[in-house]
Design a protein around this motif. Structure first.
Motif, PDB file in Angstrom:
ATOM      1  N   PRO A  30       0.813  -1.227   0.000  1.00 42.26           N
ATOM      2  CA  PRO A  30       0.000   0.000   0.000  1.00 42.26           C
ATOM      3  C   PRO A  30       0.843   1.274   0.000  1.00 42.26           C
ATOM      4  O   PRO A  30       0.424   2.289  -0.556  1.00 42.26           O
ATOM      5  CB  PRO A  30      -0.842  -0.109   1.276  1.00 42.26           C
ATOM      6  N   MET A  31       2.036   1.220   0.596  1.00 45.61           N
ATOM      7  CA  MET A  31       2.941   2.370   0.526  1.00 45.61           C
ATOM      8  C   MET A  31       3.354   2.642  -0.912  1.00 45.61           C
ATOM      9  O   MET A  31       3.303   3.775  -1.401  1.00 45.61           O
ATOM     10  CB  MET A  31       4.172   2.115   1.391  1.00 45.61           C
ATOM     11  N   LEU A  32       3.753   1.578  -1.601  1.00 48.45           N
ATOM     12  CA  LEU A  32       4.185   1.705  -2.990  1.00 48.45           C
ATOM     13  C   LEU A  32       3.039   2.176  -3.874  1.00 48.45           C
ATOM     14  O   LEU A  32       3.234   2.997  -4.788  1.00 48.45           O
ATOM     15  CB  LEU A  32       4.725   0.367  -3.482  1.00 48.45           C
ATOM     16  N   GLU A  33       1.847   1.685  -3.615  1.00 48.86           N
ATOM     17  CA  GLU A  33       0.689   2.077  -4.421  1.00 48.86           C
ATOM     18  C   GLU A  33       0.455   3.586  -4.356  1.00 48.86           C
ATOM     19  O   GLU A  33       0.086   4.209  -5.358  1.00 48.86           O
ATOM     20  CB  GLU A  33      -0.559   1.325  -3.964  1.00 48.86           C
ATOM     21  N   VAL A  34       0.667   4.179  -3.196  1.00 50.25           N
ATOM     22  CA  VAL A  34       0.500   5.631  -3.073  1.00 50.25           C
ATOM     23  C   VAL A  34       1.515   6.364  -3.943  1.00 50.25           C
ATOM     24  O   VAL A  34       1.178   7.300  -4.678  1.00 50.25           O
ATOM     25  CB  VAL A  34       0.626   6.083  -1.605  1.00 50.25           C
ATOM     26  N   LEU A  35       2.781   5.942  -3.868  1.00 46.88           N
ATOM     27  CA  LEU A  35       3.821   6.597  -4.667  1.00 46.88           C
ATOM     28  C   LEU A  35       3.526   6.492  -6.161  1.00 46.88           C
ATOM     29  O   LEU A  35       3.664   7.467  -6.910  1.00 46.88           O
ATOM     30  CB  LEU A  35       5.189   5.981  -4.363  1.00 46.88           C
ATOM     31  N   VAL A  36       3.104   5.299  -6.591  1.00 46.60           N
ATOM     32  CA  VAL A  36       2.807   5.084  -8.014  1.00 46.60           C
ATOM     33  C   VAL A  36       1.574   5.875  -8.427  1.00 46.60           C
ATOM     34  O   VAL A  36       1.552   6.514  -9.495  1.00 46.60           O
ATOM     35  CB  VAL A  36       2.628   3.582  -8.296  1.00 46.60           C
ATOM     36  N   ARG A  37       0.547   5.852  -7.606  1.00 46.90           N
ATOM     37  CA  ARG A  37      -0.694   6.574  -7.932  1.00 46.90           C
ATOM     38  C   ARG A  37      -0.443   8.073  -8.043  1.00 46.90           C
ATOM     39  O   ARG A  37      -1.067   8.760  -8.865  1.00 46.90           O
ATOM     40  CB  ARG A  37      -1.749   6.290  -6.867  1.00 46.90           C
ATOM     41  N   ARG A  38       0.469   8.597  -7.238  1.00 46.50           N
ATOM     42  CA  ARG A  38       0.800  10.027  -7.306  1.00 46.50           C
ATOM     43  C   ARG A  38       1.718  10.347  -8.484  1.00 46.50           C
ATOM     44  O   ARG A  38       2.031  11.514  -8.723  1.00 46.50           O
ATOM     45  CB  ARG A  38       1.477  10.466  -6.005  1.00 46.50           C
ATOM     46  N   GLY A  39       2.177   9.333  -9.196  1.00 42.41           N
ATOM     47  CA  GLY A  39       3.054   9.554 -10.341  1.00 42.41           C
ATOM     48  C   GLY A  39       4.454   9.961  -9.955  1.00 42.41           C
ATOM     49  O   GLY A  39       5.164  10.578 -10.748  1.00 42.41           O
ATOM     50  N   LEU A  40       4.893   9.590  -8.752  1.00 42.54           N
ATOM     51  CA  LEU A  40       6.206  10.002  -8.255  1.00 42.54           C
ATOM     52  C   LEU A  40       7.300   9.042  -8.686  1.00 42.54           C
ATOM     53  O   LEU A  40       7.066   7.848  -8.865  1.00 42.54           O
ATOM     54  CB  LEU A  40       6.186  10.069  -6.725  1.00 42.54           C
ATOM     55  N   THR A  41       8.486   9.575  -8.818  1.00 47.44           N
ATOM     56  CA  THR A  41       9.656   8.738  -9.055  1.00 47.44           C
ATOM     57  C   THR A  41      10.844   9.335  -8.320  1.00 47.44           C
ATOM     58  O   THR A  41      10.769  10.443  -7.772  1.00 47.44           O
ATOM     59  CB  THR A  41       9.964   8.573 -10.548  1.00 47.44           C
ATOM     60  N   ASP A  42      11.947   8.578  -8.288  1.00 47.12           N
ATOM     61  CA  ASP A  42      13.151   8.982  -7.547  1.00 47.12           C
ATOM     62  C   ASP A  42      12.808   9.341  -6.106  1.00 47.12           C
ATOM     63  O   ASP A  42      13.239  10.381  -5.571  1.00 47.12           O
ATOM     64  CB  ASP A  42      13.858  10.147  -8.249  1.00 47.12           C
ATOM     65  N   VAL A  43      12.032   8.479  -5.477  1.00 47.30           N
ATOM     66  CA  VAL A  43      11.577   8.718  -4.106  1.00 47.30           C
ATOM     67  C   VAL A  43      11.628   7.413  -3.315  1.00 47.30           C
ATOM     68  O   VAL A  43      11.370   6.334  -3.843  1.00 47.30           O
ATOM     69  CB  VAL A  43      10.149   9.299  -4.093  1.00 47.30           C
ATOM     70  N   VAL A  44      11.986   7.537  -2.040  1.00 45.46           N
ATOM     71  CA  VAL A  44      12.000   6.394  -1.130  1.00 45.46           C
ATOM     72  C   VAL A  44      11.198   6.771   0.109  1.00 45.46           C
ATOM     73  O   VAL A  44      11.279   7.907   0.597  1.00 45.46           O
ATOM     74  CB  VAL A  44      13.442   5.971  -0.759  1.00 45.46           C
ATOM     75  N   ALA A  45      10.388   5.827   0.582  1.00 45.93           N
ATOM     76  CA  ALA A  45       9.556   6.046   1.764  1.00 45.93           C
ATOM     77  C   ALA A  45       9.829   4.953   2.790  1.00 45.93           C
ATOM     78  O   ALA A  45       9.898   3.769   2.437  1.00 45.93           O
ATOM     79  CB  ALA A  45       8.076   6.044   1.390  1.00 45.93           C
ATOM     80  N   VAL A  46       9.977   5.355   4.039  1.00 46.92           N
ATOM     81  CA  VAL A  46      10.079   4.404   5.146  1.00 46.92           C
ATOM     82  C   VAL A  46       9.028   4.794   6.173  1.00 46.92           C
ATOM     83  O   VAL A  46       8.990   5.951   6.621  1.00 46.92           O
ATOM     84  CB  VAL A  46      11.472   4.418   5.806  1.00 46.92           C
ATOM     85  N   VAL A  47       8.165   3.853   6.518  1.00 44.62           N
ATOM     86  CA  VAL A  47       7.198   4.099   7.585  1.00 44.62           C
ATOM     87  C   VAL A  47       7.641   3.308   8.807  1.00 44.62           C
ATOM     88  O   VAL A  47       7.693   2.082   8.791  1.00 44.62           O
ATOM     89  CB  VAL A  47       5.763   3.712   7.174  1.00 44.62           C
ATOM     90  N   THR A  48       7.972   4.052   9.849  1.00 44.01           N
ATOM     91  CA  THR A  48       8.421   3.473  11.109  1.00 44.01           C
ATOM     92  C   THR A  48       7.221   3.359  12.039  1.00 44.01           C
ATOM     93  O   THR A  48       6.553   4.361  12.314  1.00 44.01           O
ATOM     94  CB  THR A  48       9.503   4.366  11.744  1.00 44.01           C
ATOM     95  N   ARG A  49       6.956   2.121  12.487  1.00 44.03           N
ATOM     96  CA  ARG A  49       5.804   1.896  13.361  1.00 44.03           C
ATOM     97  C   ARG A  49       6.259   1.547  14.767  1.00 44.03           C
ATOM     98  O   ARG A  49       7.122   0.685  14.961  1.00 44.03           O
ATOM     99  CB  ARG A  49       4.921   0.775  12.824  1.00 44.03           C
ATOM    100  N   TYR A  50       5.654   2.230  15.717  1.00 43.35           N
ATOM    101  CA  TYR A  50       5.829   1.889  17.132  1.00 43.35           C
ATOM    102  C   TYR A  50       4.498   1.331  17.619  1.00 43.35           C
ATOM    103  O   TYR A  50       3.512   2.055  17.734  1.00 43.35           O
ATOM    104  CB  TYR A  50       6.236   3.128  17.940  1.00 43.35           C
ATOM    105  N   PHE A  51       4.470   0.036  17.868  1.00 44.70           N
ATOM    106  CA  PHE A  51       3.231  -0.670  18.190  1.00 44.70           C
ATOM    107  C   PHE A  51       2.667  -0.192  19.522  1.00 44.70           C
ATOM    108  O   PHE A  51       3.383  -0.103  20.527  1.00 44.70           O
ATOM    109  CB  PHE A  51       3.496  -2.175  18.238  1.00 44.70           C
ATOM    110  N   GLY A  52       1.359   0.092  19.512  1.00 43.85           N
ATOM    111  CA  GLY A  52       0.712   0.617  20.712  1.00 43.85           C
ATOM    112  C   GLY A  52      -0.099  -0.385  21.483  1.00 43.85           C
ATOM    113  O   GLY A  52      -0.779  -0.030  22.454  1.00 43.85           O
ATOM    114  N   GLY A  53      -0.065  -1.658  21.062  1.00 45.68           N
ATOM    115  CA  GLY A  53      -0.759  -2.692  21.823  1.00 45.68           C
ATOM    116  C   GLY A  53      -2.109  -3.096  21.270  1.00 45.68           C
ATOM    117  O   GLY A  53      -2.724  -4.048  21.770  1.00 45.68           O
TER     118      GLY A  53
END
Length: 207
Positions: free
Chosen positions: A77-100
């Motif tokens: 789903p992260m990649l789908e957002v980048l592709v849908r926005r037509g972006l290139t030369d971009v890297v995304a990292v989503v850092t999750r801190y689990f809340g239980g």
């Protein structure tokens, strides 16, 4: 080509879990991989560091990773957002801190996609437009009026030089070069002289 305007991070909280999306430009796959590795080292205390990137003039290189989340619930789903926005030369990292609180597959996919989408909105998007720098040379007597006409036409010169004549460098989108040269001749009564420089690119904000 569409690119993020600049690097940046955006955080949101969903059912006690923190999702921090960090975006950066990456001009090659190696650069994207190095960015991800450095980010994971810096955030090794996180529950997950999920990733996605798009690289290449046509966005032809793509990759995503779930980093321990159920398959397909984070990187895709992260990649789908980048592709849908037509972006290139971009890297995304989503850092999750689990809340239980578990979110389920659908909830995870929505959370990771939303984190990237909101981060893109926060940093902004630009379009890389091919241009040619056209140098317009006019007499001093015409310079004030011509520069005013330039600004009035929405074309801000990148550089203006004053010597025996006045020269203004104007970045013009490739399809508009001939029309611009004709316009310069018209507003100066045929007294402007133009020459074309090397092609290049400018980045224009996308609303």
């Amino acid at each position: 080509m569409r690119l993020i305007r600049n690097a940046g991070s955006h955080e949101l909280e969903i059912r006690k879990s923190r999702f921090v999306c960090t975006l950066a430009r990456a001009s090659s796959e190696d650069e994207a991989v190095r960015f991800i590795a450095a980010h994971r080292r810096a955030h090794r205390d996180a529950t997950h560091n999920c990733t996605a990137y798009v690289v290449g003039e046509l966005g032809e290189i793509t990759k995503s990773g779930d980093d321990g989340e159920p398959a397909g619930t984070a990187g895709v789903p992260m990649l789908e957002v980048l592709v849908r926005r037509g972006l290139t030369d971009v890297v995304a990292v989503v850092t999750r801190y689990f809340g239980g609180v578990k979110l389920g597959a659908g909830g995870l996919a929505r959370a990771y996609g939303r984190a990237v989408s909101e981060a893109v909105d926060a940093v902004g998007v630009v379009e890389r437009v091919p241009v040619v720098t056209v140098t317009v040379r006019v007499e001093h007597a015409l310079a004030g009026r011509f520069l005013g006409d330039l600004h009035g036409a929405g074309r801000v010169p990148g550089d203006v030089r004053y010597a025996d004549a006045v020269e203004a460098d104007v970045a013009v989108p490739v399809p508009e070069v001939e029309g611009f040269e004709a316009w310069a001749a018209e507003v100066t009564g045929g007294r402007a002289r133009t020459r074309r420089g090397a092609p290049g690119f400018v980045e224009v904000p996308v609303p």
